[in-house]
Design an enzyme around this catalytic site. Structure first.
Site, PDB file in Angstrom:
ATOM      1  N   ASN A 231     -97.863 -33.388 -66.387  1.00 47.42           N
ATOM      2  CA  ASN A 231     -99.037 -32.661 -67.543  1.00 47.42           C
ATOM      3  C   ASN A 231     -98.650 -32.540 -68.452  1.00 47.42           C
ATOM      4  O   ASN A 231     -98.098 -31.962 -69.108  1.00 47.42           O
ATOM      5  CB  ASN A 231     -99.093 -31.489 -66.817  1.00 47.42           C
ATOM      6  CG  ASN A 231    -100.227 -31.096 -66.635  1.00 47.42           C
ATOM      7  OD1 ASN A 231    -101.350 -31.533 -68.216  1.00 47.42           O
ATOM      8  ND2 ASN A 231    -101.759 -30.060 -66.279  1.00 47.42           N
ATOM      9  N   GLN A 287    -110.972 -29.171 -58.893  1.00 48.40           N
ATOM     10  CA  GLN A 287    -111.937 -28.916 -59.437  1.00 48.40           C
ATOM     11  C   GLN A 287    -113.051 -30.196 -59.183  1.00 48.40           C
ATOM     12  O   GLN A 287    -112.396 -31.151 -59.699  1.00 48.40           O
ATOM     13  CB  GLN A 287    -111.700 -28.570 -60.231  1.00 48.40           C
ATOM     14  CG  GLN A 287    -111.158 -27.550 -60.882  1.00 48.40           C
ATOM     15  CD  GLN A 287    -110.001 -27.213 -62.220  1.00 48.40           C
ATOM     16  OE1 GLN A 287    -109.751 -27.896 -63.223  1.00 48.40           O
ATOM     17  NE2 GLN A 287    -110.131 -26.432 -62.878  1.00 48.40           N
ATOM     18  N   GLY A 293    -114.993 -25.687 -62.962  1.00 50.10           N
ATOM     19  CA  GLY A 293    -114.041 -26.257 -64.146  1.00 50.10           C
ATOM     20  C   GLY A 293    -113.479 -27.482 -64.144  1.00 50.10           C
ATOM     21  O   GLY A 293    -112.474 -27.354 -65.045  1.00 50.10           O
ATOM     22  N   VAL A 296    -112.422 -32.690 -67.002  1.00 54.73           N
ATOM     23  CA  VAL A 296    -111.454 -34.709 -67.221  1.00 54.73           C
ATOM     24  C   VAL A 296    -112.560 -34.645 -65.744  1.00 54.73           C
ATOM     25  O   VAL A 296    -112.259 -34.807 -64.663  1.00 54.73           O
ATOM     26  CB  VAL A 296    -110.410 -34.483 -67.045  1.00 54.73           C
ATOM     27  CG1 VAL A 296    -110.236 -36.423 -67.213  1.00 54.73           C
ATOM     28  CG2 VAL A 296    -109.565 -34.568 -67.475  1.00 54.73           C
ATOM     29  N   HIS A 298    -112.612 -37.183 -63.875  1.00 56.08           N
ATOM     30  CA  HIS A 298    -111.952 -38.316 -63.052  1.00 56.08           C
ATOM     31  C   HIS A 298    -110.961 -37.605 -62.022  1.00 56.08           C
ATOM     32  O   HIS A 298    -110.366 -36.419 -62.022  1.00 56.08           O
ATOM     33  CB  HIS A 298    -110.946 -39.298 -63.577  1.00 56.08           C
ATOM     34  CG  HIS A 298    -110.166 -40.024 -63.255  1.00 56.08           C
ATOM     35  ND1 HIS A 298    -109.778 -41.252 -64.324  1.00 56.08           N
ATOM     36  CD2 HIS A 298    -110.023 -40.456 -61.971  1.00 56.08           C
ATOM     37  CE1 HIS A 298    -109.279 -42.486 -63.033  1.00 56.08           C
ATOM     38  NE2 HIS A 298    -109.048 -41.810 -61.588  1.00 56.08           N
ATOM     39  N   HIS A 302    -104.354 -30.914 -58.416  1.00 55.65           N
ATOM     40  CA  HIS A 302    -103.699 -30.615 -59.123  1.00 55.65           C
ATOM     41  C   HIS A 302    -102.244 -30.162 -58.236  1.00 55.65           C
ATOM     42  O   HIS A 302    -102.682 -29.788 -57.248  1.00 55.65           O
ATOM     43  CB  HIS A 302    -103.479 -29.292 -59.587  1.00 55.65           C
ATOM     44  CG  HIS A 302    -104.144 -29.471 -61.091  1.00 55.65           C
ATOM     45  ND1 HIS A 302    -103.972 -29.186 -62.538  1.00 55.65           N
ATOM     46  CD2 HIS A 302    -105.900 -29.616 -61.172  1.00 55.65           C
ATOM     47  CE1 HIS A 302    -105.113 -29.311 -63.435  1.00 55.65           C
ATOM     48  NE2 HIS A 302    -106.182 -29.447 -62.317  1.00 55.65           N
TER      49      HIS A 302
END
Length: 314
Positions: A231, A287, A293, A296, A298, A302
């Protein structure tokens, strides 16, 4: 020790906002709260065709349409699930989301799964939360995470997960390519040791509008349909993303093959993460849509490792 049984008819719950399922569930469904308590459900919102997974509404929901998806029989940790049962959990979560969307319960969805006491798992049952979201449903969008942290299957009880020191977005600084490459290389080495993953990319990989350098990618599935990357601005050390190779905005738009590949990749990457950080728990989050939220467009899952704690009984 005998369990105290709470028998519920979820169809009667005031929070039931969608139609009953068309497939016949295997009942009763059981949810283990702790060593002395379990909940038994005579009716469910949705069940998978295999009977391995059920989805329940009215289980102390944090928002209207909040659905809890869990395996049958219930197990405490992801590691206790076979690959088939793990796939069933993920694909059933997607089916529940589609049912909620079709029923008008939400325009976007937050997924969350806390695996292990260190991650704040509130019960002795692996459970995937699918939370329906609508524009303006919360004063602050990320309040949903505080609500999920506090969620407990018993009404009136509040979960208190270990505190994480997560900096605000405007404080987190973007890391350099060199730092991210060094971290990814450690994960690559561990992946080889574990014997997981396929051939790594040698060219840039697309993540939404961003082109990721191949040095940031430390895992690809053997099919090449999914990859994992470190990340840029991690919430905690070890925060990583698992992403389908095809750029698609919603998990509901993935093909069945892509969905299964993504979900199995999440499991493989969790092994890498726990092996590197020695963590006793991991939080999974997704998300799906701007109201949830998603920044991105795509699909990405997480994975956040939990800090080490002395008691790993859950």
């Amino acid at each position: 020790m005998r369990c105290a049984v709470v028998r519920l008819s979820v169809a009667a719950a005031a929070t039931m906002t969608t139609k009953a399922p068309t497939c016949a569930p295997v009942l009763p469904a059981k949810f283990l709260v702790d060593g002395s308590r379990e909940k038994v459900f005579d009716e469910v919102f949705l069940t998978s065709s295999s009977g391995r997974t059920v989805a329940i509404q009215g289980l102390n929901p944090i928002l209207p349409g909040h659905t809890v998806v869990f395996p049958q029989p219930p197990v405490q940790r992801i590691a206790e699930l076979s690959d088939e049962a793990w796939l069933d959990l993920g694909t059933h979560g997607r089916s529940a989301q589609q049912r909620l969307r079709d029923g008008g319960s939400g325009t976007a969805f937050n997924w969350a799964l806390k695996d292990g006491k260190a991650a704040g798992q509130p019960a002795n049952t692996v459970c995937l939360h699918v939370v329906a979201r609508r524009p303006g449903d919360l004063e602050r969008n990320d309040l949903v995470y505080e609500m999920l942290d506090a969620w407990h299957p018993i009404e009136g009880e509040v979960n208190k997960p270990p505190e994480l020191d997560i900096p605000e977005d405007d404080v987190r600084e973007a890391r350099t390519d060199e730092v991210m490459a060094a971290e990814a290389n450690e994960y690559r080495t561990l992946a080889r040791h574990l014997g997981v993953g396929g051939e790594l990319p040698t060219e840039a990989v697309q993540f939404g509008k961003f082109s990721l350098k191949p040095s940031q990618v430390f895992f690809t599935s053997t099919s090449g349909l999914s990859f994992a990357t470190v990340n840029l601005k991690p919430l905690v050390p070890g925060h990583m993303l698992v992403v389908p190779r095809r750029c698609i905005g919603s998990i509901g738009e993935l093909t069945d093959e892509e969905m299964e590949d993504l979900w199995l990749s999440v499991r493989a990457v969790q092994r890498i993460l726990e092996g590197k950080h020695g963590s006793q728990g991991v939080t999974l989050g997704l998300q799906d849509g701007p109201e949830a939220g998603q920044s991105v467009p795509h699909v990405h899952v997480h994975l956040l490792p939990a800090p080490h704690i002395a008691d790993s009984s859950l």
